[in-house]
Design an enzyme around this catalytic site. Structure first.
Site, mmCIF file in Angstrom:
data_model
loop_
_atom_site.group_PDB
_atom_site.id
_atom_site.type_symbol
_atom_site.label_atom_id
_atom_site.label_comp_id
_atom_site.label_asym_id
_atom_site.label_seq_id
_atom_site.Cartn_x
_atom_site.Cartn_y
_atom_site.Cartn_z
ATOM 1 N N LYS A 22 0.833 -1.213 0.000
ATOM 2 C CA LYS A 22 0.000 0.000 0.000
ATOM 3 C C LYS A 22 0.867 1.263 0.000
ATOM 4 C CE LYS A 22 -1.828 1.666 3.976
ATOM 5 N NZ LYS A 22 -1.577 3.103 4.240
ATOM 6 N N ASN A 23 1.830 1.311 0.899
ATOM 7 C CA ASN A 23 2.573 2.560 1.055
ATOM 8 C C ASN A 23 3.626 2.772 -0.033
ATOM 9 O OD1 ASN A 23 0.966 3.187 3.174
ATOM 10 N ND2 ASN A 23 2.438 2.591 4.763
ATOM 11 N N ARG A 93 -5.062 10.550 4.074
ATOM 12 C CA ARG A 93 -4.037 11.587 4.253
ATOM 13 C C ARG A 93 -2.955 11.524 3.190
ATOM 14 N NH1 ARG A 93 -3.806 13.925 9.131
ATOM 15 N NH2 ARG A 93 -1.629 14.385 8.719
ATOM 16 N N CYS A 117 -5.883 12.987 13.037
ATOM 17 C CA CYS A 117 -5.938 11.581 12.621
ATOM 18 C C CYS A 117 -6.038 10.734 13.874
ATOM 19 C CB CYS A 117 -4.663 11.288 11.849
ATOM 20 S SG CYS A 117 -4.389 9.571 11.463
ATOM 21 N N ARG A 122 0.026 14.379 13.193
ATOM 22 C CA ARG A 122 0.531 14.218 11.832
ATOM 23 C C ARG A 122 0.562 15.513 11.004
ATOM 24 N NH1 ARG A 122 -1.787 8.665 9.464
ATOM 25 N NH2 ARG A 122 0.125 8.778 8.253
ATOM 26 N N ASP A 306 3.975 0.487 12.097
ATOM 27 C CA ASP A 306 2.824 -0.180 11.470
ATOM 28 C C ASP A 306 2.683 -1.644 11.895
ATOM 29 O OD1 ASP A 306 2.206 2.155 10.206
ATOM 30 O OD2 ASP A 306 3.069 1.595 8.269
ATOM 31 N N VAL A 328 6.814 6.791 17.300
ATOM 32 C CA VAL A 328 6.587 7.530 16.048
ATOM 33 C C VAL A 328 5.317 8.376 16.112
ATOM 34 C CG1 VAL A 328 6.291 7.322 13.544
ATOM 35 C CG2 VAL A 328 7.864 5.783 14.746
ATOM 36 N N ARG A 398 -8.874 -0.461 3.780
ATOM 37 C CA ARG A 398 -7.992 0.575 3.236
ATOM 38 C C ARG A 398 -6.615 -0.002 2.926
ATOM 39 N NH1 ARG A 398 -7.370 5.818 6.548
ATOM 40 N NH2 ARG A 398 -5.991 6.036 4.786
#
Ligand code: EPU
Length: 423
Positions: A22-23, A93, A117, A122, A306, A328, A398
């Site tokens: 995804k990223n 985002r 968020c 963020r 993540d 983070v 998502r």
């Protein structure tokens, strides 16, 4: 709203394929704005965030299609609208990733400022600071970032926090700038490297992606290309944790073990037997319960934020106690209260969760709050006695391609309800 129902207590056993990351795919799709010709992207995962990205690009006049090989075709040569509206940015985002390409290729952009968020505040100040250093004129007004530039010019940019999408935005802006850009304290995530490789395949001149200093020599134009997206390390890690929690055996094929070293190290510490090939990972717990493992998240190559929620779930049923420190994002513990509804013993203190493993979790109705938190609730459901119903699973859609089909393929008792049962 759809819900997922999991009946716990069945060890996983089987093989699955990792989907595209995804990223990585999101910035790659946005980067197509920079090309003077069509791009053909393969290994694109079927995800809600990809649909949102396609909608965003489509609204801008980008032509999108799918060919007979199921590759996504992106042709941005007819792009005629430079706006990313609030309605789309608020649902994703990562829409901020159009900013760099639009300013670099079209000299203007109007992008909604992402709001708060579920996992933290963020901000995007570093994206804006870097673009300004390259000569963009930026104004924030009416909830929108208005950016204009003639041709961007190379600059030396020092990021004071490691930011993944910030690094990506600035790299995409710099590829068409005049002169040399150096990004210091750049993110080293594999997805940043994948974007750099994609840009290189379009003719960009980039060195040092994957290190903390990226040097970009601007070129006058970029051409269309063909590219296969990197496999998803977080999806891979999530399925391996599912195997470990259930005492089972899970093999993930078509993945990239070299992007998962910190996660594999922790799975080994938790007592998993791991077989690692060039493009597969097989985890076997041989029916054993995992041992609790301390986690501290940080930018790559350290342990990824993540994967924090998934390991919090693992620790919840592990032997022993462990400390999970989230470095983070300031608010990424929304899953903790939900895990406690299943009987987990977790004490939260600021950015630290003290997790004491319990012998058993008990199924209950739960609420998904964000993508990775939702995944951790599904994992907990796999080991909880009885039925766990996870509501608001649109968060999972998502970022996880067909999560229930893949888990079912591994032997999980899992199904989707089209609408929630609980009011
Ligand atoms: N930050 C700033 N200023 C900025 C940008 C970031 O202070 O201008 C701070 C953030 O507040 C945060 C830290 O820097 O505390 C790191 O955030 P980063 O910018 O790296 O996060 P991101 O780029 O918005 C990406 C992933 C996230 C992932 C993080 C960290 C994408 C589309 N998203 O977000 O993925 O958690 O990097 O690795 O690449 C997910 O997939 O579930 C997800 C949230």
């Amino acid at each position: 709203m759809a819900a997922i129902v999991v009946e716990g207590g069945h060890p996983l056993d089987g093989d699955i394929h990792a989907s595209g990351a995804k990223n990585a795919v999101l910035p790659i799709l946005m980067a197509c704005i920079l090309a003077d010709g069509p791009c053909e992207i393969s290994n694109v995962p079927y995800l809600q965030d990809v649909t949102t990205t396609n909608e965003l690009l489509g609204q801008m006049g980008v032509e999108l299609g799918i060919n007979e090989k199921m590759h996504v075709l992106v042709d941005a040569t007819a792009l005629n609208n430079h706006c990313a509206p609030y309605e789309l940015v608020k649902t994703m985002r990562a829409s901020i990733l159009v900013l760099g390409p639009l300013v670099a290729r079209h000299g203007q952009a109007r992008v909604s400022l992402p709001g708060g968020c579920a996992i933290g505040s963020r901000p995007v100040n570093l994206h804006l600071m870097g673009l300004e250093a390259m000569g963009a004129r930026i104004e924030v007004r009416d909830g929108y970032i208005h950016a204009r530039a003639d041709r961007l010019k190379g600059a030396r940019i020092v990021l004071d926090t490691v930011t993944v999408t910030g690094t990506e935005n600035l790299m995409m802006a710099a590829v068409l700038a005049k002169g040399t850009t150096v990004i210091e304290n750049a993110a080293m995530e594999p997805e940043v490297v994948d974007l750099a490789r994609f840009l290189q395949s379009m003719g960009a001149r980039i060195e040092g992606a994957g290190t903390s200093t990226i040097t970009i020599e601007g070129v006058d134009e970029l051409h269309g290309t063909e590219y296969a997206v990197l496999p998803d390390r977080i999806e891979t890690g999530t399925f391996l944790v599912a195997g470990a929690m259930t005492g089972g055996r899970v093999r993930v094929n078509a993945t990239r073990p070299d992007t998962l070293e910190a996660v594999l190290g922790k799975l080994h510490e938790a007592g998993a037997e791991l077989e690692i090939g060039e493009n597969f990972i097989e985890l076997n717990m041989h029916g054993r319960r995992p041992r609790a493992v301390d986690i501290a998240t940080a930018p790559f190559p350290a342990f990824p934020t993540d994967m924090q929620a998934q390991f919090t779930a693992l620790n919840a049923i592990a032997e022993g106690a462990a400390q999970v420190v989230e470095n983070v994002f300031e608010n990424r513990f929304m899953h903790v209260q939900e895990l406690m509804r299943l009987g987990a013993d977790i004490r939260l203190n600021g950015n630290t969760a003290m997790v004491r493993g319990v012998d058993k979790l008990y199924g209950a109705p739960l609420m998904a709050t964000d993508l990775r938190a939702s995944a951790s609730l599904v994992l907990a459901g796999l080991v909880a006695e009885g039925e766990t119903v996870i509501d608001r699973v649109y968060h999972i859609d998502r970022g996880y391609e067909c999560i229930e089909e893949k888990l079912a393929q591994l032997g999980a008792r899992i199904r989707r309800l089209p609408t929630t049962r609980a009011a």
